[in-house]
Structure formats: C-alpha cells, structure tokens
Design a protein around this motif. Structure first.
Motif, PDB file in Angstrom:
ATOM      1  N   PRO A  50     -23.787  -2.157   5.967  1.00  0.00           N
ATOM      2  CA  PRO A  50     -22.362  -2.059   6.325  1.00  0.00           C
ATOM      3  C   PRO A  50     -21.447  -2.020   5.112  1.00  0.00           C
ATOM      4  CG  PRO A  50     -23.446  -3.672   7.722  1.00  0.00           C
ATOM      5  CD  PRO A  50     -24.428  -3.280   6.669  1.00  0.00           C
ATOM      6  N   VAL A  51     -21.734  -2.834   4.103  1.00  0.00           N
ATOM      7  CA  VAL A  51     -20.898  -2.861   2.892  1.00  0.00           C
ATOM      8  C   VAL A  51     -20.952  -1.509   2.186  1.00  0.00           C
ATOM      9  CG1 VAL A  51     -20.758  -3.828   0.558  1.00  0.00           C
ATOM     10  CG2 VAL A  51     -20.980  -5.353   2.518  1.00  0.00           C
ATOM     11  N   ARG A  52     -22.143  -0.922   2.114  1.00  0.00           N
ATOM     12  CA  ARG A  52     -22.279   0.390   1.482  1.00  0.00           C
ATOM     13  C   ARG A  52     -21.468   1.444   2.224  1.00  0.00           C
ATOM     14  NH1 ARG A  52     -25.262   4.202   3.167  1.00  0.00           N
ATOM     15  NH2 ARG A  52     -26.567   2.817   4.411  1.00  0.00           N
ATOM     16  N   ARG A  53     -21.486   1.406   3.548  1.00  0.00           N
ATOM     17  CA  ARG A  53     -20.726   2.380   4.338  1.00  0.00           C
ATOM     18  C   ARG A  53     -19.222   2.223   4.130  1.00  0.00           C
ATOM     19  NH1 ARG A  53     -22.787   1.937  10.337  1.00  0.00           N
ATOM     20  NH2 ARG A  53     -20.953   3.257  10.632  1.00  0.00           N
ATOM     21  N   ILE A  54     -18.755   0.976   4.045  1.00  0.00           N
ATOM     22  CA  ILE A  54     -17.316   0.721   3.822  1.00  0.00           C
ATOM     23  C   ILE A  54     -16.913   1.250   2.444  1.00  0.00           C
ATOM     24  CG2 ILE A  54     -15.591  -1.093   3.479  1.00  0.00           C
ATOM     25  CD1 ILE A  54     -17.168  -2.757   5.582  1.00  0.00           C
ATOM     26  N   LYS A  55     -17.728   0.977   1.438  1.00  0.00           N
ATOM     27  CA  LYS A  55     -17.425   1.432   0.080  1.00  0.00           C
ATOM     28  C   LYS A  55     -17.405   2.961   0.006  1.00  0.00           C
ATOM     29  CE  LYS A  55     -19.663  -0.712  -3.239  1.00  0.00           C
ATOM     30  NZ  LYS A  55     -20.801  -1.376  -3.940  1.00  0.00           N
ATOM     31  N   ASP A  56     -18.324   3.610   0.720  1.00  0.00           N
ATOM     32  CA  ASP A  56     -18.367   5.077   0.726  1.00  0.00           C
ATOM     33  C   ASP A  56     -17.100   5.668   1.333  1.00  0.00           C
ATOM     34  OD1 ASP A  56     -20.820   5.079  -0.474  1.00  0.00           O
ATOM     35  OD2 ASP A  56     -21.968   5.395   1.368  1.00  0.00           O
ATOM     36  N   VAL A  57     -16.614   5.048   2.424  1.00  0.00           N
ATOM     37  CA  VAL A  57     -15.397   5.546   3.073  1.00  0.00           C
ATOM     38  C   VAL A  57     -14.205   5.423   2.134  1.00  0.00           C
ATOM     39  CG1 VAL A  57     -13.753   5.135   4.950  1.00  0.00           C
ATOM     40  CG2 VAL A  57     -16.209   5.112   5.415  1.00  0.00           C
ATOM     41  N   VAL A  58     -14.045   4.261   1.501  1.00  0.00           N
ATOM     42  CA  VAL A  58     -12.916   4.037   0.589  1.00  0.00           C
ATOM     43  C   VAL A  58     -13.008   4.987  -0.607  1.00  0.00           C
ATOM     44  CG1 VAL A  58     -11.797   2.360  -0.933  1.00  0.00           C
ATOM     45  CG2 VAL A  58     -12.666   1.625   1.297  1.00  0.00           C
ATOM     46  N   ARG A  59     -14.216   5.188  -1.124  1.00  0.00           N
ATOM     47  CA  ARG A  59     -14.409   6.062  -2.284  1.00  0.00           C
ATOM     48  C   ARG A  59     -14.076   7.516  -1.935  1.00  0.00           C
ATOM     49  NH1 ARG A  59     -19.348   4.931  -3.051  1.00  0.00           N
ATOM     50  NH2 ARG A  59     -18.984   3.111  -4.372  1.00  0.00           N
ATOM     51  N   ASP A  60     -14.535   7.981  -0.775  1.00  0.00           N
ATOM     52  CA  ASP A  60     -14.269   9.366  -0.356  1.00  0.00           C
ATOM     53  C   ASP A  60     -12.778   9.578  -0.065  1.00  0.00           C
ATOM     54  OD1 ASP A  60     -16.943   9.888  -0.588  1.00  0.00           O
ATOM     55  OD2 ASP A  60     -17.384   9.732   1.552  1.00  0.00           O
ATOM     56  N   HIS A  61     -12.152   8.563   0.543  1.00  0.00           N
ATOM     57  CA  HIS A  61     -10.722   8.653   0.845  1.00  0.00           C
ATOM     58  C   HIS A  61      -9.901   8.704  -0.448  1.00  0.00           C
ATOM     59  CE1 HIS A  61      -7.179   8.343   3.367  1.00  0.00           C
ATOM     60  NE2 HIS A  61      -6.741   7.302   2.658  1.00  0.00           N
ATOM     61  N   ALA A  62     -10.297   7.881  -1.427  1.00  0.00           N
ATOM     62  CA  ALA A  62      -9.590   7.867  -2.717  1.00  0.00           C
ATOM     63  C   ALA A  62      -9.770   9.197  -3.438  1.00  0.00           C
ATOM     64  CB  ALA A  62     -10.124   6.720  -3.579  1.00  0.00           C
ATOM     65  N   ARG A  63     -10.977   9.784  -3.371  1.00  0.00           N
ATOM     66  CA  ARG A  63     -11.219  11.065  -4.020  1.00  0.00           C
ATOM     67  C   ARG A  63     -10.360  12.166  -3.398  1.00  0.00           C
ATOM     68  NH1 ARG A  63     -16.259  11.427  -3.057  1.00  0.00           N
ATOM     69  NH2 ARG A  63     -16.985  10.343  -4.934  1.00  0.00           N
ATOM     70  N   TYR A  77       0.829  -1.209   0.000  1.00  0.00           N
ATOM     71  CA  TYR A  77       0.000   0.000   0.000  1.00  0.00           C
ATOM     72  C   TYR A  77       0.868   1.266   0.000  1.00  0.00           C
ATOM     73  CZ  TYR A  77      -3.647   3.312   1.466  1.00  0.00           C
ATOM     74  OH  TYR A  77      -4.514   4.373   1.550  1.00  0.00           O
ATOM     75  N   GLY A  78       1.872   1.312   0.892  1.00  0.00           N
ATOM     76  CA  GLY A  78       2.710   2.506   1.035  1.00  0.00           C
ATOM     77  C   GLY A  78       3.505   2.807  -0.224  1.00  0.00           C
ATOM     78  N   SER A  79       4.179   1.797  -0.753  1.00  0.00           N
ATOM     79  CA  SER A  79       4.999   2.007  -1.943  1.00  0.00           C
ATOM     80  C   SER A  79       4.145   2.334  -3.174  1.00  0.00           C
ATOM     81  CB  SER A  79       5.851   0.757  -2.216  1.00  0.00           C
ATOM     82  OG  SER A  79       5.012  -0.382  -2.396  1.00  0.00           O
ATOM     83  N   ASP A  80       3.010   1.656  -3.286  1.00  0.00           N
ATOM     84  CA  ASP A  80       2.116   1.944  -4.413  1.00  0.00           C
ATOM     85  C   ASP A  80       1.561   3.359  -4.335  1.00  0.00           C
ATOM     86  OD1 ASP A  80       2.475  -0.589  -5.399  1.00  0.00           O
ATOM     87  OD2 ASP A  80       0.632  -1.415  -4.539  1.00  0.00           O
ATOM     88  N   MET A  81       1.332   3.836  -3.103  1.00  0.00           N
ATOM     89  CA  MET A  81       0.814   5.190  -2.923  1.00  0.00           C
ATOM     90  C   MET A  81       1.854   6.217  -3.347  1.00  0.00           C
ATOM     91  SD  MET A  81      -1.825   6.970  -1.913  1.00  0.00           S
ATOM     92  CE  MET A  81      -2.812   5.809  -0.969  1.00  0.00           C
TER      93      MET A  81
END
Length: 391
Positions: free
Chosen positions: A132-145, A106-110
């Motif tokens: 729960p799955v929707r909430r996890i996906k939203d967090v990852v999507r917002d973090h990536a954005r 993760y670190g090196s790819d980032m």
C-alpha cells in the motif's frame, strides 16, 4: 555370478519390505511431494494477485479537501479514506496506521510554485503495509511529474528537453522466463525433495537397524558389505525418485489452476521437461542416499543420526540460492554436483536448449562421488567400531 545377483536381489527385496512396512516413514517421504505443488500453486496465485490486482487501500487522509485532483488520482488507483471502509476493514487498516497529511497551504503553494510537503506516515517494517505504501508513493510521484510537465509547457518549453535520451527495450526472454518465481520454487523443492524423501528410510535402514541388532545379524551372513550397502542405497534412492515423479506429476496438474497469462507468462511440464528433470535428479537422489547412509553409520545412535543427517538438507537449499548471487559463475560450477543440476534446471525452465554435455558431466561426477561414498562405507562396515557404534 547368478548367486551374487540373487543375494543382492534378496537384500533389495528385504529393504523394500521393511521400508513399506513403516507407514509413517513413507508418509514423511511422500509428504513433500504432495505439499510442495500445493504451496507453489497458492504462492503463485497470491503473487500474481499482488502484481496484477489493485485491492482497496484505506488510509487516514487529512487535508484532502485542499487537493481535489490528487484525491481523484488516489481514488482512480483504489486508494480511499479510512472513513469509507466497512467496520471489519477499519479494524484491519487502523492497525496498519497509514496516514497521509496534505497541508492547508496546498493551493497557495501550488499557485506560487513552491515545493509542497505531503507527509506519509506508516510502519515501514510492517510487511503488509509495504505494498500500500508503494502504491501511495507512486500516485504522488506520478501526479507531481504531471504537474511539473504542465508548468514547463506553460513556459513554452518542450518537455522533451527533460529527456534527451530514451532507451528502447527489447525483451528477448521466452514467455516461460516470466514465470521464474515458479521455476525457482519448483527447482528448490525438487532438489530438497531428492534429499528429504529418502531421509527417514536411510536413517532407519542404517542407525535404526544397528540399534535393533538387525545389522549385526545381517553381517554375520555370507554376504559382502558392498551388497548390503547397495541394497540400502537402492531402496532409499528409489523412494526419492518415486517422490520426485509424484511431485512433478502433481505440479503439472496444480499449475493448471494458476492463470499465468495475467503476467504474460507460460509454464508447463511437458513430456520432454518431465524426462529431462528426471534424468537430472536421479543422480542427485543416489548421491543424497549415499550421503545419508554414510553419515548415519558414522553416528553413535539413531537420535544422533537424525540430527546429523537432517543438516544435509541445507545443502540443496544453500547452493541454488548462492548461485543467484554469483554474476560471473566459474566454469567448474557447470559440472559440480547439485550446482550443475541447478544451472541446467534454470535453463530448462527458461525454455533454453539443454546443454547435454554439461548434463552428462555433472551426472557422471555425481555418480562417481556416490560410488566413492558407497565403497568407503562398505569398507567401514567391516570395522567393528562402526558396526557396534564404538567411540
């Protein structure tokens, strides 16, 4: 004239006495009026809790140490590792089996700007896991954005270049429109209540009386078949109207226990709404009673009448649901029985002005259909085939 009215009055009193003598039939008639408001209250509370609250989500997270900022985002949204759950919660969430896998690169790819694959494993057919799955996906999507915007800024590019157009939304709906789920449930229950409440009374006063030989003795009296049908219709429809009044009264009380302000909505049944709904539903109660009596007398036995007439309950359930899938409704639906009442109820719950012309037309059409059924049934009762249930 007075003698004819006296006969009708005596027949109506007789029907009401028999209806109120059968306690089980009355319990069935009024059960939905008491249970439906409670169901609306419980379902509304549950839905609002899911929409507003963020209950803890437990997931098996592997590789979390490689993405500390992402893990912080998870914790901020109350998504925590399964290892931190209590014994009881662990047993529940282990069955759901939600797993998040973060690669050790993760670190090196980032740093090198490569796409990082974060694996989310869950049973997507399991309904409790969907939120729960929707909430996890939203967090990852917002973090990536957020990471993507930072990379653009570091390269000296204005992030606004990524969004050349912006929509400014202006919501013109009334606060009561935000409580549409409650409105849909209540409208459906009211229509079904109009059809269900007098069901047992209608079957018992038709097919039931025929099996007990009461109908045959009644027809031997110097009374017209039309008066007999009208008396039975009056009793069955009155029970349905009483059930609707009870349902509206209990709903107006129970809805006060639901905090709709959490979703920015308001919903109450004031005197005007109460009266308008009653005006809408009384013709439906009459039509339901007429249909139930008509089909009950056509059945060969009490059991067959129960099976046949129970299918009529699908009518008020099917039509409102079908209307939600029609974008451009034909004009004739505004005055069609059940459909017209459903459309007016929807506008009423949204806080829109009542279309009194449409209400008058759809009520008139409903009453005319009921009258046609009553006259046809009164004529059929003169036939020995119907009275004796002959094939």
């Amino acid at each position: 004239m007075s003698a004819g009215f006296g006969q009708l009055k005596a027949l109506i009193i007789k029907e009401f006495k028999e209806a109120f003598r059968d306690k089980r039939a009355l319990m069935v008639a009024f059960s939905m009026s008491l249970l439906a408001p409670v169901m609306i209250m419980v379902m509304s509370k549950t839905m609002i809790k899911e929409m507003v609250d963020k209950p803890t989500v437990y997931a098996e997270i592997s590789g979390g140490e490689f993405a500390p900022k992402l893990m912080k985002e998870f914790r901020d949204e109350n998504i925590v590792p399964l290892s931190e759950a209590s014994e009881n919660d662990q047993r529940i969430w282990q069955k759901r089996g939600i797993k998040i896998t973060i690669p050790d690169t993760y670190g090196s790819d980032m740093v090198e700007g490569r796409v990082i694959n974060i694996t989310l494993s869950a049973d997507y057919s399991d309904k409790p896991s969907l939120s729960p799955v929707r909430r996890i996906k939203d967090v990852v999507r917002d973090h990536a954005r957020a990471i993507g915007y930072k990379r653009i800024i570091m390269r000296g590019i204005d992030v606004r270049i990524m969004k050349p157009l912006n929509i400014v939304e202006q919501d013109r709906s009334q606060p009561s429109s935000n409580a549409m789920m409650i409105s849909i449930m209540l409208g459906l229950y009211l229509l079904m209540g109009a059809f269900m409440s007098g069901l047992s009374i209608a079957i018992d006063s038709s097919a039931g009386e025929r099996e007990r030989n009461v109908l045959e003795m009644l027809l031997c009296q110097p009374v017209s078949t039309l008066k007999i049908v009208l008396a039975k219709l009056t009793c069955s429809a009155s029970i349905s109207v009483l059930s609707i009044v009870l349902m509206l009264t209990v709903t107006s009380v129970s809805i006060g226990f639901v905090d709709l302000t959490k979703i920015g909505a308001t919903f109450n049944i004031d005197a005007f709404t109460f009266s308008a709904l009653l005006i809408l539903l009384v013709p439906i109660c009459i039509l339901a009673a007429a249909l139930q009596l008509f089909f009950s007398f056509q059945a060969k036995s009490f059991k067959e009448a129960q099976s046949t007439v129970t299918m009529l309950i699908m009518l008020p359930a099917f039509i409102p649901i079908a209307l939600t899938f029609i974008d451009d409704r034909p004009a004739w639906l505004d005055w069609a029985p059940v459909a017209g009442q459903s459309i007016i109820m929807e506008d009423l719950f949204k806080g829109l002005p009542v279309n009194w012309a449409a209400l008058a037309v759809t009520s008139l059409v409903t009453i005319v259909m009921s009258a046609a059924l009553v006259l046809t049934l009164a004529k059929k009762l003169k036939s020995e085939k119907v009275v004796m249930a002959l094939s």
